[in-house]
Design a protein around this motif. Structure first.
Motif, short mmCIF file in Angstrom:
data_model
loop_
_atom_site.label_atom_id
_atom_site.label_comp_id
_atom_site.label_asym_id
_atom_site.label_seq_id
_atom_site.Cartn_x
_atom_site.Cartn_y
_atom_site.Cartn_z
N CYS A 1 86.67 -49.34 35.31
CA CYS A 1 85.69 -50.06 34.71
C CYS A 1 85.99 -50.53 33.30
CB CYS A 1 84.15 -49.47 34.55
SG CYS A 1 83.42 -49.46 36.27
N ASP B 1 88.67 -53.26 33.88
CA ASP B 1 88.12 -54.39 34.49
C ASP B 1 87.90 -55.68 33.71
OD1 ASP B 1 88.52 -53.71 37.24
OD2 ASP B 1 86.56 -52.32 37.21
N LYS C 1 86.68 -55.67 41.20
CA LYS C 1 86.44 -55.47 39.68
C LYS C 1 85.00 -55.91 39.13
CE LYS C 1 87.49 -59.74 36.86
NZ LYS C 1 88.32 -60.28 36.06
N ARG D 1 82.77 -53.13 40.88
CA ARG D 1 82.54 -51.95 40.02
C ARG D 1 81.89 -52.20 38.77
NH1 ARG D 1 88.17 -51.26 41.66
NH2 ARG D 1 88.79 -52.90 39.93
N GLN D 2 81.96 -53.17 38.11
CA GLN D 2 81.35 -53.45 36.99
C GLN D 2 79.52 -53.58 37.10
OE1 GLN D 2 82.83 -56.21 33.79
NE2 GLN D 2 84.67 -56.40 35.43
N ALA E 1 78.34 -50.06 37.66
CA ALA E 1 78.35 -49.47 36.08
C ALA E 1 77.04 -49.85 35.30
CB ALA E 1 79.73 -49.76 35.31
N ALA F 1 78.30 -49.09 29.91
CA ALA F 1 79.06 -50.30 30.35
C ALA F 1 79.56 -51.28 29.19
CB ALA F 1 78.12 -51.05 31.47
#
Lengths: 290, 255, 291
Positions: free
Chosen positions: B101, B104, C145, C148-149, C152, C160
């Motif tokens: 994260c 990313d 990606k 996942r964000q 989060a 985050a």
């Protein structure tokens, strides 16, 4: 003169929105989540007022009493089945959303089971409107305004002056600290739900008087939500100011563009408000805890 | 040139002055310890530096760039990594994905690549995985890469937070009480880890810590905070004997 | 068309919409109570373009999805920077506004009596291919990606942000993907039932989708799809349950929230690996017997 007439009708409408908005804000204040079952709770209480009281020929006061009591009782029940565990287990606040949405579905489902898709009307509780200096003032509007104002004043007094009110404020501020200070947090939260439910019951009856009773009437709760967003999410005075503003704005809009498009415009007003002043009129912006 | 430069920072909440005139200049490879009793405003300093709260006044710059009014994620991308006092890992993501994260936002593929198996996506995902596994290895968690952090021990979760902060490729690393809740043996391992990272990456580290032996051993400079104010700055040996510091920690001696 | 293929087609269309809600609610932790209004935009726009302007479907459906995404951008813009409650409140208001608009703009939408004469084009095959394609896209998204964000952001917005995640942007992407998928579900729906009216798209429908996601497992696309089949299939098969549907859903979800808050499947996902293993197992079992 015309403007004065809008103002009067708007305030009458706004006072019902204020009941909705404060009932919603009360829970938001204490638990920091949006209670989406509030609308369906209004429907359920209004219908119980109809089936237990008004439908059997009882008058306005018993109808209001039945609805308010139902609202309070069902709200307390909701707290127990849907929110208690989330609170005690400290589960993610996301579940408050799910719980409240589910409760709303449950309440509305019960109403639909009983009445189907039918419309019901309370008997006429009031006589002809008064004519004062060329203005029409419906008797129902006067009664609704007075009872709403009394209920809100009582609430304000309770929150500001009583011991329970103080407990409510400290639980809103910080649950853990309040509990360390010896406040019975569970009892206080239950109290908030009872009051919020009672307000929902009252608002339900008034909506039933103004319009008709139908299973999806709870969606009028949106007006209360919009009012509290305009007023500032979580602020009780803000909710009342926002509700009055919305009521006046709406009656004016309806007279200009007709009732059909009014929801579109109130929605646009909310969007613009959020862009320009996201904190609302009262200006308290509750951030998620750091 | 200094990596991190903080000038005359002020922050208050309501009537409480949480930070009063805090300044700090840190260079590459330096470790700065920030100590002080509870409620001295240490974590608030971190929260203001990393952009959670805007300061009332003062200036923060990193690598010569003014970051005072940037948003939180922009500050992170500019090269600041941090950990949290009360461990804030992402639930619902594996250990490796937690670290991913932080990579990313800098991964070079877009929304289309996220929805469909485009070649760029696989290249970047592979690069990211290798990049993040490297940091997991560094903190000694490579074997747990596919586990979930909820089941891990406190010490491992602290290390995972450090790995995640490293994946931000920081030039400034903020560690908020990394030793809290660890047993003495784990504290020893953590001390070694911090020194190793400092050598390897040559970034500036700001370290808030209650365990004085840890801070005193590895910091070049100590800032002592009390009631929002800096009451002493200097080498560990100087600070240790400062009468004001002793008073803040032990209370005023009678007589 | 037989009863079963009728039921199956409807479930598959619901799977499309629920997949959209999964991205928004399951992964990102945002609640849209006006999601069905985006389905309405998809259904009405595609229906009107085809019936009134004689556009081919291949143009009308993408146009409908695009319009929904544009509207989603306007609705989302003021809310993604604010706390989660706002998007729920705003989308709820949006749903009411859309219903009012559909009821009122009679000349275009047919008003309360609905839009009729939409050609029936959605077959079981089209519904199946659509659902499979959408589910595949979403499962790709979940492991990307942005996926996942999203998770989060749901788990801890503040942390985050500290990792460099642009939270408003991630929320917006999740919202728009869910809007696009739901609007596509609306196209499928309109061209299956050949008729749409404003009452089909109230907040109750949005609430039902959210319930399906949570019943199946907050973080499991597999769970969401499975629970869509169970929750929307059961009342269809057992007709006498039909009128109790809302109540049964609510009771089930309350049970799950109280006793198994991570949903039926929690975070478990069915992956190609599992399927492979399923087919390999008999071989392995035989090998063990030989041993």
């Amino acid at each position: 003169m015309q403007i004065l007439q809008y103002l009067i009708n708007g305030i009458a409408l706004g006072s019902v929105y204020a009941l909705i908005a404060t009932g919603f804000s009360l829970i938001f204040n204490v638990l920091k989540f949006s209670n989406f079952s509030h609308g369906a709770l209004m429907t359920l209480s209004a219908f119980s007022g109809y089936f237990i009281a008004a439908g059997n020929g009882w008058g306005l006061v018993p109808t209001i009493l039945v609805s308010v009591l139902t609202g309070a009782a069902v709200s307390l029940f909701g707290e127990f089945v849907a929110f208690r565990r989330i609170l005690t287990h400290n589960t993610s606040p996301v579940y408050f959303f799910v719980s409240s949405i589910t409760l709303g579905t449950l309440y509305e489902g019960i109403v639909v089971l009983k009445v189907g898709a039918n419309f019901y009307n309370y008997p006429r509780f009031f006589g002809k409107p008064y004519r004062i200096a060329g203005l029409f003032v419906a008797r129902s509007d006067i009664i609704i305004f007075c009872i709403s104002a009394a209920a809100l004043l009582l609430l304000a007094y309770m929150i500001r002056k009583t011991k329970t009110g103080r407990a409510l404020r400290s639980v809103s501020f910080d649950r853990d600290t309040a509990s360390l200070m010896g406040i019975n947090v569970t009892r206080t939260i239950q109290f908030a739900f009872i009051v919020s439910g009672a307000l929902a019951g009252l608002a339900g009856v008034f909506l039933g008087i103004n319009y008709t009773l139908y299973p999806t009437m709870g969606s009028i709760v949106v007006k209360g939500f919009i009012a509290s967003v305009i007023g500032g999410l979580g602020s009780l005075p803000g909710a009342i100011i926002g509700a009055m503003l919305l009521g006046i704005l709406e009656t004016t809009l309806i007279s200009i563009i007709g009732s059909g498009y009014a929801p579109v415009f109130t929605f646009v007003i909310m969007l613009v408000f959020l862009l320009v002043r996201p904190r609302g009129i009262a200006g308290s912006n509750i951030q998620e805890k750091a | 040139m200094a990596v991190l430069k903080i000038d005359n920072l002020y922050k208050s909440f309501g009537g409480v002055k949480a930070i009063r005139d805090f300044s700090l200049t840190a260079d590459r490879g330096e470790i700065h310890g920030i100590i002080g009793p509870n409620g001295a405003g240490k974590t608030t300093i971190f929260n203001v530096i990393s952009g959670i709260y805007p300061p009332d006044s003062g200036k923060i710059s990193m690598n010569g760039k003014d970051i005072t009014h940037l948003e939180q994620h922009q500050i992170a991308l500019a090269g600041m990594g941090r950990t949290f006092q009360n461990i804030r890992l992402f639930k619902g993501l594996s250990v490796l994905d937690n670290v991913m994260c932080a990579f990313d936002p800098r991964s070079k593929y877009g929304v289309a690549g996220s929805l469909a198996p485009l070649p760029g996506r696989f290249r970047e995902e592979k690069r990211g995985r290798e990049f993040c596994m490297h940091f997991l290895q560094m903190v000694g968690l490579e074997k747990q890469a596919h586990e979930h952090p909820e089941g891990m021990s406190y010490g491992h979760r602290r290390r995972l937070e450090i790995a995640r902060a490293l994946a931000c490729e920081p030039t400034v690393l903020l560690l908020d009480e990394p030793a809290a809740g660890l047993n003495p043996m784990e504290v020893g391992g953590l001390t070694q880890l911090i020194l190793k990272l400092s050598n390897e990456f040559n970034f500036a580290i700001l370290l808030i810590e209650h365990r004085l032996e840890l801070v005193m051993n590895i910091s070049q400079i100590i800032h002592v905070q009390n009631f929002g104010k800096t009451i002493a700055v200097g080498k560990p040996s100087e600070v240790r004997n400062d009468p004001q510091v002793i008073e803040a920690y032990l209370g005023k001696e009678d007589g | 068309m037989s009863l079963y293929s009728h039921i199956l087609t409807q479930i598959l269309i619901t799977v499309v919409s629920v997949s959209g809600v999964f991205v928004l609610t399951g992964m990102t932790g945002m609640f849209s109570l006006g999601q069905a209004a985006f389905m309405a935009i998809g259904a009405y726009t595609s229906g009107i373009l085809v019936t009134k302007l004689a556009m081919p479907i291949i143009v009308a459906w993408p146009a409908a999805v695009l319009l929904a995404v544009l509207v989603g951008l306007i609705v989302g813009l003021p809310t993604v920077r604010l706390r989660r409650d706002y998007i729920s409140l705003v989308t709820l208001g949006f749903g009411e506004a859309i219903t009012a608009l559909l009821n009122r703009a009679t000349t275009i939408t047919g008003g309360a009596s609905g839009l009729t004469g939409i050609p029936k084009r959605t077959t079981l095959l089209i519904a199946f291919v659509s659902a499979a394609a959408v589910v595949t896209l979403i499962s790709f998204f979940k492991s990307s990606k942005y996926g996942r964000q999203c998770i989060a952001v749901r788990s801890d917005e503040l942390a985050a942000k500290s990792m460099g995640i642009n939270v408003p942007r991630v929320k917006m992407i999740a919202f728009l993907i869910s809007v696009a998928v739901t609007a596509y579900g609306g196209c499928l729906y309109a061209f299956y039932t050949a008729y749409v009216d404003p009452t089909l798209f109230g907040w109750q429908r949005s609430a039902e989708w959210i319930i399906m996601v949570f019943f199946g497992g907050v973080n499991s696309l597999t769970g969401s799809i499975l629970s869509t089949f169970v929750l929307s299939g059961l009342p269809e098969v057992l007709r006498f349950l039909q009128s109790y549907r809302a109540i049964i859903y609510a009771v089930l979800v309350l049970l799950v929230i109280n006793f198994r808050p991570s949903g039926m499947l929690g975070e478990w996902e069915l992956t190609p690996k599992h399927i492979k293993r399923l087919f390999k197992r008999p071989k392995g079992a035989r090998a063990q017997e030989v041993d």
